[in-house]
Design an enzyme around this catalytic site. Structure first.
Site, PDB file in Angstrom:
ATOM      1  N   HIS A 257      41.898 -70.933  32.742  1.00 43.05           N
ATOM      2  CA  HIS A 257      42.426 -71.834  31.719  1.00 43.05           C
ATOM      3  C   HIS A 257      41.969 -73.272  31.919  1.00 43.05           C
ATOM      4  O   HIS A 257      41.710 -73.718  33.035  1.00 43.05           O
ATOM      5  CB  HIS A 257      43.962 -71.805  31.668  1.00 43.05           C
ATOM      6  CG  HIS A 257      44.627 -71.618  32.985  1.00 43.05           C
ATOM      7  ND1 HIS A 257      45.744 -70.833  33.145  1.00 43.05           N
ATOM      8  CD2 HIS A 257      44.323 -72.090  34.219  1.00 43.05           C
ATOM      9  CE1 HIS A 257      46.103 -70.840  34.419  1.00 43.05           C
ATOM     10  NE2 HIS A 257      45.264 -71.595  35.081  1.00 43.05           N
TER      11      HIS A 257
ATOM     12  N   TYR B 275      35.990 -76.532  31.862  1.00 41.58           N
ATOM     13  CA  TYR B 275      34.682 -76.668  31.230  1.00 41.58           C
ATOM     14  C   TYR B 275      33.594 -76.346  32.246  1.00 41.58           C
ATOM     15  O   TYR B 275      33.533 -76.957  33.321  1.00 41.58           O
ATOM     16  CB  TYR B 275      34.466 -78.089  30.706  1.00 41.58           C
ATOM     17  CG  TYR B 275      33.046 -78.323  30.227  1.00 41.58           C
ATOM     18  CD1 TYR B 275      32.579 -77.710  29.065  1.00 41.58           C
ATOM     19  CD2 TYR B 275      32.172 -79.124  30.954  1.00 41.58           C
ATOM     20  CE1 TYR B 275      31.276 -77.898  28.634  1.00 41.58           C
ATOM     21  CE2 TYR B 275      30.862 -79.313  30.525  1.00 41.58           C
ATOM     22  CZ  TYR B 275      30.427 -78.702  29.373  1.00 41.58           C
ATOM     23  OH  TYR B 275      29.137 -78.871  28.938  1.00 41.58           O
TER      24      TYR B 275
ATOM     25  N   TYR C 230      26.614 -84.363  32.751  1.00 41.76           N
ATOM     26  CA  TYR C 230      25.876 -85.343  31.944  1.00 41.76           C
ATOM     27  C   TYR C 230      26.188 -86.747  32.435  1.00 41.76           C
ATOM     28  O   TYR C 230      27.360 -87.125  32.558  1.00 41.76           O
ATOM     29  CB  TYR C 230      26.276 -85.183  30.479  1.00 41.76           C
ATOM     30  CG  TYR C 230      25.524 -86.045  29.500  1.00 41.76           C
ATOM     31  CD1 TYR C 230      24.141 -86.125  29.523  1.00 41.76           C
ATOM     32  CD2 TYR C 230      26.207 -86.765  28.522  1.00 41.76           C
ATOM     33  CE1 TYR C 230      23.452 -86.913  28.612  1.00 41.76           C
ATOM     34  CE2 TYR C 230      25.523 -87.548  27.596  1.00 41.76           C
ATOM     35  CZ  TYR C 230      24.141 -87.618  27.650  1.00 41.76           C
ATOM     36  OH  TYR C 230      23.467 -88.390  26.733  1.00 41.76           O
TER      37      TYR C 230
ATOM     38  N   ALA D  12      42.310 -79.041  45.683  1.00 43.75           N
ATOM     39  CA  ALA D  12      42.778 -79.463  44.362  1.00 43.75           C
ATOM     40  C   ALA D  12      42.671 -80.979  44.225  1.00 43.75           C
ATOM     41  O   ALA D  12      42.953 -81.728  45.162  1.00 43.75           O
ATOM     42  CB  ALA D  12      44.214 -79.018  44.149  1.00 43.75           C
TER      43      ALA D  12
END
Length: 385
Positions: free
Chosen positions: A289, A292, A313, A349
């Protein structure tokens, strides 16, 4: 089935408007529907005559070996003659925007169609003698009856009627193939789409382009798949997939977005609000979930924590991220490409990883936690003064 050739004209109504055959019928250009219909009737050689500016769009609608001729080009006659010389028997000629009816279907129409069948050798000989192309067709060709060819028009009523007919054709084709459609009134299937045995299409499913769906799949509800190859026993729930491959036993969605040039392996989980782009995902990987993954090569059995981002990018160029097998990417990790995470490595994390992580190692890239004891109580006390 005998090999046949087809000559297709994509005329423009004016210099400013492209051919009507390049306008969409449902979710595919009309020329794509035309090409697939002609292929079904046995055509396997195409010569397309179109405006030079329309060639790229037309090329996406016809087979790769299609011969293209620019309208009015000096070499058009020679190319046409060579095409006819290589054709034995009849050739189909389409002179105006029209869609042939599939086998067993008759439109409730009348009037000229612009869809002809003519002997290739006879047409070639007549053209060599200097005859006018359209006059030769009218004199020596056989024009398809109106019930077998639907002329394309820009009118709203005609377009709506044609799109409904096209949708019904796709639905009928699926039902005849034994595909389960929970609500046929809300499913849209393009002319070149194939679906394997035992698959189900749920309401709101849109399949277009050259999509191939395997056996035993469940697609939908509310899913759109374009130009993808999907393996067996795949579930796609409320998601969009474009120009990618999904191997067998994988689940996608809900609310996932697969952008072009992705290859997703077997038994992968692509969960809710996940976006993939130009990436390879290994077998057994879980991207559950809010993640990207772009421009990345991901190994097998990798676990992505919630909120992971591959930072691909820098405002000027794009770079790739490489993640090894059995890696564990902690929640809210930023992987700043180009970067590599080795086999079996972990990221803590909340880390922003800018350097390579060796295999079987733990990378921690976050500031140390500071706890100010009783800070809130002191602030509250000050506020009461």
């Amino acid at each position: 089935m005998r090999s046949l050739g087809a000559i297709v004209f994509l005329p423009r109504e004016s210099a400013e408007t492209r051919s009507l055959l390049l306008e969409d019928i449902l979710f595919d250009p009309a020329a794509f529907w035309l090409a697939e219909s002609l292929k079904t009737s046995g055509v396997d050689r195409f010569l397309v005559v179109c405006h030079d500016d329309d060639r790229a769009a037309a090329a996406a609608c016809f087979p790769e070996d299609t011969i293209f001729v620019t309208t009015g080009a000096d070499d058009a006659q020679n190319i046409l003659s060579a095409f006819l010389a290589a054709q034995a028997g009849p050739v189909t000629v389409v002179t105006r925007p029209v869609l042939p009816a599939p086998a067993g279907v008759r439109w409730n129409l009348s009037g000229p169609t612009g869809l002809y069948h003519i002997d290739a050798a006879g047409l070639s000989a007549a053209l060599t003698e200097g005859g006018d192309f359209e006059q030769i067709l009218a004199r020596n060709g056989t024009e398809a009856e109106a019930a077998l060819a639907y002329p394309l028009r820009r009118g709203c009523a005609e377009r709506m009627e044609l799109e409904q007919a096209a949708r019904q054709l796709g639905v009928r084709r699926m039902l005849e193939a034994g595909i389960r459609l929970v609500d046929p009134n809300t499913v849209y299937v393009g002319p070149a789409v194939t679906v394997g045995a035992g698959s189900s299409l749920l309401p709101g499913t849109i399949l277009c382009g050259r999509t191939q769906i395997g056996a035993g799949c469940e697609i939908g509800p509310n899913s759109k798949i374009r130009n993808c190859r999907v393996g067996d026993r795949v579930t796609v729930n409320a998601s969009q997939l474009n120009e990618s491959t999904v191997e067998s036993d994988t689940t996608v969605g809900p609310f996932a977005y697969i952008r072009p040039n992705c290859h997703i392996g077997q038994s992968v989980k692509v969960g809710d609000f996940v976006e993939l782009k130009n990436s390879t995902i290994g077998d057994g990987t879980k991207i559950s979930h809010l993640t990207y993954v772009g421009d990345s090569d991901v190994g097998s059995h990798v676990n992505f924590g919630c909120g992971t981002v591959t930072v691909n990018y820098d405002g000027t160029a794009k770079y790739r991220t490489t993640i090894g097998d059995h890696a564990f990417i902690g929640c809210n990790t930023n992987l700043v490409a180009p970067v590599k995470v080795g086999d079996g490595a972990y990221t803590a994390a909340g880390s922003t990883i800018t350097d390579d992580v060796p295999g079987d190692s733990l990378a921690i890239a976050r500031s140390a936690q500071t706890v100010k004891v009783q800070w809130v109580a002191k602030r509250r006390k000050r506020g009461r003064r």
